[in-house]
Design an enzyme around this catalytic site. Sequence first.
Site: not given
Length: 267
Positions: A21, A57, A114, A134, A137, A142
Amino acid sequence: MVTFELRNRVAFIGLDRAEKRNAINEALITALRSAVLAAHDQADVAVIYGHGPHFSAGLDLAEALSRYESAGTAGTADRKRTRHSWHEVFDLIARGPIPWVAALHGAVVGGGLELATAAHIRVGDDTSFFALPEGQRGIFVGGGGSVRIQRAIGFSAMADMMLTGRVLDASEGEKVGILRYVVPKGQAVHKAEMIANQISENSAETNWKVINVLPRVNDLSHDDGLFVEYLANNMQRPATAVERLREFVTGRAKPLGAPGLPESDAK
Ligand code: 1HE
Protein backbone atom coordinates in the site's frame (compact mmCIF):
# COMPACT_ATOMS: atom_id res chain seq x y z
CA MET A 1 9.81 1.65 -5.36
CA VAL A 2 9.12 4.69 -7.53
CA THR A 3 8.35 5.21 -11.22
CA PHE A 4 9.49 8.26 -13.19
CA GLU A 5 8.10 9.56 -16.47
CA LEU A 6 8.45 12.84 -18.30
CA ARG A 7 5.73 14.29 -20.57
CA ASN A 8 5.82 17.89 -21.87
CA ARG A 9 8.29 18.99 -19.20
CA VAL A 10 5.98 17.56 -16.51
CA ALA A 11 7.51 14.79 -14.38
CA PHE A 12 5.21 12.02 -13.11
CA ILE A 13 6.48 10.26 -10.02
CA GLY A 14 4.51 7.20 -8.93
CA LEU A 15 4.93 5.49 -5.56
CA ASP A 16 5.31 1.88 -6.66
CA ARG A 17 5.01 -0.42 -3.68
CA ALA A 18 1.37 -1.32 -4.13
CA GLU A 19 1.68 -4.72 -2.42
CA LYS A 20 2.40 -2.82 0.83
CA ARG A 21 0.00 0.00 0.00
CA ASN A 22 2.93 2.32 -0.77
CA ALA A 23 3.98 2.26 2.88
CA ILE A 24 7.06 4.43 3.15
CA ASN A 25 10.24 2.59 4.14
CA GLU A 26 13.86 3.69 3.89
CA ALA A 27 14.25 2.25 0.39
CA LEU A 28 11.20 4.15 -0.86
CA ILE A 29 12.41 7.43 0.66
CA THR A 30 15.82 6.96 -0.96
CA ALA A 31 14.25 6.24 -4.35
CA LEU A 32 11.87 9.17 -3.96
CA ARG A 33 14.78 11.50 -3.19
CA SER A 34 16.51 10.54 -6.48
CA ALA A 35 13.29 10.91 -8.45
CA VAL A 36 12.60 14.35 -6.94
CA LEU A 37 16.11 15.51 -7.87
CA ALA A 38 15.65 14.15 -11.41
CA ALA A 39 12.37 16.10 -11.65
CA HIS A 40 14.17 19.26 -10.54
CA ASP A 41 16.70 18.77 -13.34
CA GLN A 42 14.38 17.70 -16.12
CA ALA A 43 10.93 19.17 -15.51
CA ASP A 44 9.14 22.48 -14.91
CA VAL A 45 6.30 20.94 -12.87
CA ALA A 46 5.82 17.53 -11.21
CA VAL A 47 2.90 15.27 -10.34
CA ILE A 48 3.13 12.71 -7.54
CA TYR A 49 0.66 9.83 -7.30
CA GLY A 50 0.42 6.25 -6.05
CA HIS A 51 0.23 2.97 -7.98
CA GLY A 52 -2.29 0.37 -6.81
CA PRO A 53 -5.41 0.90 -4.71
CA HIS A 54 -4.08 3.63 -2.39
CA PHE A 55 -1.86 6.69 -2.50
CA SER A 56 0.05 5.71 0.65
CA ALA A 57 -0.48 3.90 3.95
CA GLY A 58 2.18 6.10 5.58
CA LEU A 59 5.13 4.93 7.61
CA ASP A 60 6.16 1.31 7.03
CA LEU A 61 5.08 0.02 10.42
CA ALA A 62 6.94 -3.30 10.06
CA GLU A 63 10.23 -1.54 9.39
CA ALA A 64 9.52 0.92 12.23
CA LEU A 65 8.82 -1.98 14.59
CA SER A 66 12.13 -3.68 13.83
CA ARG A 67 13.96 -0.36 14.24
CA TYR A 68 12.25 0.29 17.58
CA GLU A 69 12.89 -3.27 18.74
CA SER A 70 16.60 -2.95 18.12
CA ALA A 71 16.83 0.56 19.62
CA GLY A 72 14.57 -0.19 22.59
CA THR A 73 12.94 2.92 24.05
CA ALA A 74 16.08 5.02 23.65
CA GLY A 75 15.83 7.91 21.19
CA THR A 76 17.65 7.29 17.93
CA ALA A 77 18.77 10.84 17.08
CA ASP A 78 22.01 10.64 15.16
CA ARG A 79 24.64 13.16 16.27
CA LYS A 80 25.55 13.71 12.61
CA ARG A 81 21.98 14.45 11.60
CA THR A 82 19.71 17.32 12.56
CA ARG A 83 16.62 16.17 10.73
CA HIS A 84 14.76 13.10 9.64
CA SER A 85 15.43 11.86 6.08
CA TRP A 86 11.72 12.44 5.38
CA HIS A 87 12.10 16.10 6.34
CA GLU A 88 14.83 16.50 3.78
CA VAL A 89 13.01 14.76 0.95
CA PHE A 90 9.61 16.35 1.62
CA ASP A 91 11.28 19.78 1.83
CA LEU A 92 12.95 19.15 -1.53
CA ILE A 93 9.38 18.92 -2.84
CA ALA A 94 7.81 21.74 -0.84
CA ARG A 95 10.65 24.23 -1.06
CA GLY A 96 12.41 23.19 -4.23
CA PRO A 97 12.53 24.93 -7.58
CA ILE A 98 9.37 23.53 -9.24
CA PRO A 99 5.67 23.29 -8.32
CA TRP A 100 4.19 19.89 -7.37
CA VAL A 101 0.66 18.59 -7.77
CA ALA A 102 -0.39 15.55 -5.71
CA ALA A 103 -2.96 13.22 -7.30
CA LEU A 104 -4.59 11.27 -4.49
CA HIS A 105 -6.84 8.24 -4.23
CA GLY A 106 -7.65 5.66 -1.55
CA ALA A 107 -5.72 5.88 1.71
CA VAL A 108 -3.73 9.05 2.28
CA VAL A 109 -2.79 8.42 5.88
CA GLY A 110 -0.09 9.29 8.37
CA GLY A 111 3.15 9.84 6.48
CA GLY A 112 1.19 9.59 3.21
CA LEU A 113 -0.68 12.74 4.21
CA GLU A 114 2.59 14.36 5.26
CA LEU A 115 3.96 13.64 1.78
CA ALA A 116 0.77 14.88 0.09
CA THR A 117 0.90 18.17 1.99
CA ALA A 118 4.45 18.76 0.74
CA ALA A 119 2.88 19.25 -2.71
CA HIS A 120 1.56 22.71 -3.57
CA ILE A 121 -1.80 21.61 -4.96
CA ARG A 122 -3.75 18.47 -4.06
CA VAL A 123 -6.35 16.76 -6.23
CA GLY A 124 -8.26 13.82 -4.78
CA ASP A 125 -10.63 11.41 -6.43
CA ASP A 126 -13.78 10.50 -4.57
CA THR A 127 -12.22 7.31 -3.14
CA SER A 128 -9.58 9.31 -1.27
CA PHE A 129 -9.64 9.32 2.51
CA PHE A 130 -7.44 10.92 5.11
CA ALA A 131 -6.40 9.94 8.62
CA LEU A 132 -3.66 10.48 11.17
CA PRO A 133 -3.70 7.22 13.16
CA GLU A 134 -0.41 7.89 14.95
CA GLY A 135 -2.16 7.90 18.34
CA GLN A 136 -3.42 4.38 17.67
CA ARG A 137 0.08 3.24 16.75
CA GLY A 138 1.81 4.86 19.76
CA ILE A 139 3.84 7.28 17.66
CA PHE A 140 3.71 10.89 16.48
CA VAL A 141 3.85 12.62 13.11
CA GLY A 142 7.47 12.62 11.94
CA GLY A 143 7.52 13.68 8.30
CA GLY A 144 6.93 17.37 8.87
CA GLY A 145 3.22 16.99 9.57
CA SER A 146 3.27 19.05 12.75
CA VAL A 147 4.36 21.99 10.61
CA ARG A 148 2.89 21.28 7.20
CA ILE A 149 -0.40 19.52 7.89
CA GLN A 150 -1.08 21.93 10.73
CA ARG A 151 -0.52 24.90 8.41
CA ALA A 152 -2.73 23.37 5.72
CA ILE A 153 -5.72 22.51 7.91
CA GLY A 154 -5.11 24.34 11.22
CA PHE A 155 -4.64 23.10 14.77
CA SER A 156 -8.25 22.29 15.50
CA ALA A 157 -8.80 20.02 12.47
CA MET A 158 -5.42 18.32 12.96
CA ALA A 159 -5.95 17.86 16.69
CA ASP A 160 -9.38 16.37 15.98
CA MET A 161 -7.91 13.91 13.44
CA MET A 162 -5.04 12.93 15.75
CA LEU A 163 -6.97 12.71 19.00
CA THR A 164 -10.05 10.93 17.68
CA GLY A 165 -8.54 8.90 14.83
CA ARG A 166 -11.36 10.21 12.64
CA VAL A 167 -11.16 9.28 8.95
CA LEU A 168 -12.14 12.09 6.55
CA ASP A 169 -13.68 11.29 3.18
CA ALA A 170 -12.85 13.31 0.06
CA SER A 171 -15.51 15.94 0.62
CA GLU A 172 -14.47 16.38 4.26
CA GLY A 173 -10.86 16.56 3.06
CA GLU A 174 -11.88 19.35 0.72
CA LYS A 175 -13.75 21.13 3.51
CA VAL A 176 -10.75 21.21 5.88
CA GLY A 177 -8.38 22.32 3.11
CA ILE A 178 -6.49 19.12 2.28
CA LEU A 179 -7.95 18.98 -1.23
CA ARG A 180 -8.36 21.81 -3.71
CA TYR A 181 -10.08 19.63 -6.33
CA VAL A 182 -12.28 16.55 -5.97
CA VAL A 183 -12.80 14.46 -9.11
CA PRO A 184 -14.53 11.16 -9.92
CA LYS A 185 -12.78 7.85 -9.19
CA GLY A 186 -9.71 7.26 -11.35
CA GLN A 187 -9.49 10.86 -12.61
CA ALA A 188 -6.98 12.36 -10.16
CA VAL A 189 -3.84 11.89 -12.27
CA HIS A 190 -5.58 13.21 -15.38
CA LYS A 191 -6.79 16.30 -13.54
CA ALA A 192 -3.34 16.79 -11.97
CA GLU A 193 -1.80 16.61 -15.44
CA MET A 194 -4.16 19.31 -16.72
CA ILE A 195 -3.25 21.49 -13.76
CA ALA A 196 0.46 20.84 -14.23
CA ASN A 197 0.23 21.75 -17.93
CA GLN A 198 -1.55 24.94 -16.96
CA ILE A 199 1.13 25.79 -14.39
CA SER A 200 3.87 25.17 -16.95
CA GLU A 201 2.44 27.96 -19.13
CA ASN A 202 3.18 30.55 -16.41
CA SER A 203 6.43 32.39 -16.12
CA ALA A 204 8.82 29.94 -14.41
CA GLU A 205 10.11 32.82 -12.28
CA THR A 206 6.62 33.59 -10.97
CA ASN A 207 6.08 29.90 -10.21
CA TRP A 208 9.35 29.88 -8.27
CA LYS A 209 8.24 32.90 -6.24
CA VAL A 210 4.83 31.40 -5.49
CA ILE A 211 6.35 28.27 -3.97
CA ASN A 212 9.42 29.85 -2.38
CA VAL A 213 8.37 33.36 -1.36
CA LEU A 214 4.78 32.84 -0.19
CA PRO A 215 5.49 30.13 2.43
CA ARG A 216 8.33 32.18 3.88
CA VAL A 217 6.28 35.38 3.96
CA ASN A 218 3.65 33.38 5.80
CA ASP A 219 6.21 32.85 8.58
CA LEU A 220 7.05 36.57 8.84
CA SER A 221 5.56 39.63 10.49
CA HIS A 222 3.45 41.99 8.35
CA ASP A 223 6.35 44.43 7.97
CA ASP A 224 8.98 41.81 7.16
CA GLY A 225 6.57 40.15 4.74
CA LEU A 226 6.08 43.35 2.78
CA PHE A 227 9.85 43.85 2.73
CA VAL A 228 10.47 40.36 1.34
CA GLU A 229 7.73 40.92 -1.25
CA TYR A 230 9.48 44.15 -2.25
CA LEU A 231 12.79 42.31 -2.62
CA ALA A 232 11.14 39.52 -4.60
CA ASN A 233 9.76 42.09 -7.03
CA ASN A 234 13.16 43.67 -7.42
CA MET A 235 15.11 40.53 -8.17
CA GLN A 236 16.53 40.55 -11.65
CA ARG A 237 13.51 40.46 -13.95
CA PRO A 238 13.29 37.60 -16.41
CA ALA A 239 13.34 38.58 -20.09
CA THR A 240 9.92 36.98 -20.45
CA ALA A 241 8.38 39.59 -18.12
CA VAL A 242 8.71 42.34 -20.74
CA GLU A 243 7.35 40.09 -23.47
CA ARG A 244 4.42 38.91 -21.36
CA LEU A 245 3.54 42.47 -20.27
CA ARG A 246 3.80 43.67 -23.87
CA GLU A 247 1.45 40.86 -24.98
CA PHE A 248 -1.15 42.14 -22.53
CA VAL A 249 -0.72 45.84 -23.26
CA THR A 250 -0.91 45.30 -27.03
CA GLY A 251 -4.03 43.15 -26.69
CA ARG A 252 -2.34 39.87 -27.67
CA ALA A 253 -2.69 38.14 -24.27
CA LYS A 254 -5.52 35.67 -23.74
CA PRO A 255 -8.38 37.06 -21.61
CA LEU A 256 -8.89 35.47 -18.20
CA GLY A 257 -12.18 33.78 -19.06
CA ALA A 258 -14.82 32.28 -16.80
CA PRO A 259 -14.14 30.96 -13.26
CA GLY A 260 -12.35 27.60 -13.21
CA LEU A 261 -9.14 26.45 -14.77
CA PRO A 262 -8.33 28.34 -17.98
CA GLU A 263 -8.94 26.02 -20.93
CA SER A 264 -8.64 23.10 -18.53
CA ASP A 265 -10.76 20.77 -20.59
CA ALA A 266 -8.95 21.59 -23.81
CA LYS A 267 -5.70 19.93 -22.67
C1 1HE B 1 1.61 -2.04 5.58
C2 1HE B 1 1.14 -0.77 5.95
C3 1HE B 1 2.03 0.05 6.68
C4 1HE B 1 -0.41 -1.75 4.85
N1 1HE B 1 3.24 -0.44 7.00
N2 1HE B 1 2.82 -2.48 5.91
N3 1HE B 1 -0.27 3.79 8.80
C5 1HE B 1 -1.34 3.13 9.21
O1 1HE B 1 -1.62 3.01 10.39
C6 1HE B 1 -2.18 2.53 8.12
C7 1HE B 1 -2.07 1.04 8.16
N4 1HE B 1 -2.71 0.40 6.98
C8 1HE B 1 -4.04 0.28 6.85
O2 1HE B 1 -4.84 0.72 7.67
C9 1HE B 1 -4.53 -0.47 5.63
O3 1HE B 1 -3.46 -1.26 5.13
C10 1HE B 1 -5.00 0.46 4.49
C11 1HE B 1 -6.35 1.12 4.89
C12 1HE B 1 -4.00 1.55 4.15
C13 1HE B 1 -5.20 -0.36 3.20
O4 1HE B 1 -6.07 -1.45 3.44
P1 1HE B 1 -6.11 -2.69 2.41
O5 1HE B 1 -7.20 -3.61 2.89
O6 1HE B 1 -6.17 -2.21 1.01
O7 1HE B 1 -4.67 -3.41 2.53
P2 1HE B 1 -4.13 -4.39 3.70
O8 1HE B 1 -4.61 -5.78 3.41
O9 1HE B 1 -4.41 -3.84 5.04
O10 1HE B 1 -2.56 -4.31 3.48
C14 1HE B 1 -1.92 -4.93 2.37
C15 1HE B 1 -0.49 -5.21 2.77
O11 1HE B 1 0.17 -3.96 3.04
C16 1HE B 1 -0.38 -6.00 4.08
O12 1HE B 1 0.78 -6.78 4.00
P3 1HE B 1 0.71 -8.37 3.66
O13 1HE B 1 2.14 -8.80 3.61
O14 1HE B 1 -0.07 -8.96 4.79
O15 1HE B 1 -0.01 -8.46 2.35
C17 1HE B 1 -0.19 -4.93 5.12
O16 1HE B 1 0.46 -5.40 6.28
C18 1HE B 1 0.70 -3.97 4.35
N5 1HE B 1 0.61 -2.62 4.90
N6 1HE B 1 -0.11 -0.62 5.49
C19 1HE B 1 3.61 -1.67 6.61
N7 1HE B 1 1.71 1.29 7.05
C20 1HE B 1 7.22 9.45 10.07
S1 1HE B 1 5.85 9.36 11.09
C21 1HE B 1 4.50 8.85 10.14
C22 1HE B 1 3.58 8.06 11.01
C23 1HE B 1 2.57 7.29 10.22
O17 1HE B 1 2.60 7.21 9.03
S2 1HE B 1 1.37 6.53 11.19
C24 1HE B 1 0.31 5.79 10.02
C25 1HE B 1 0.72 4.38 9.69
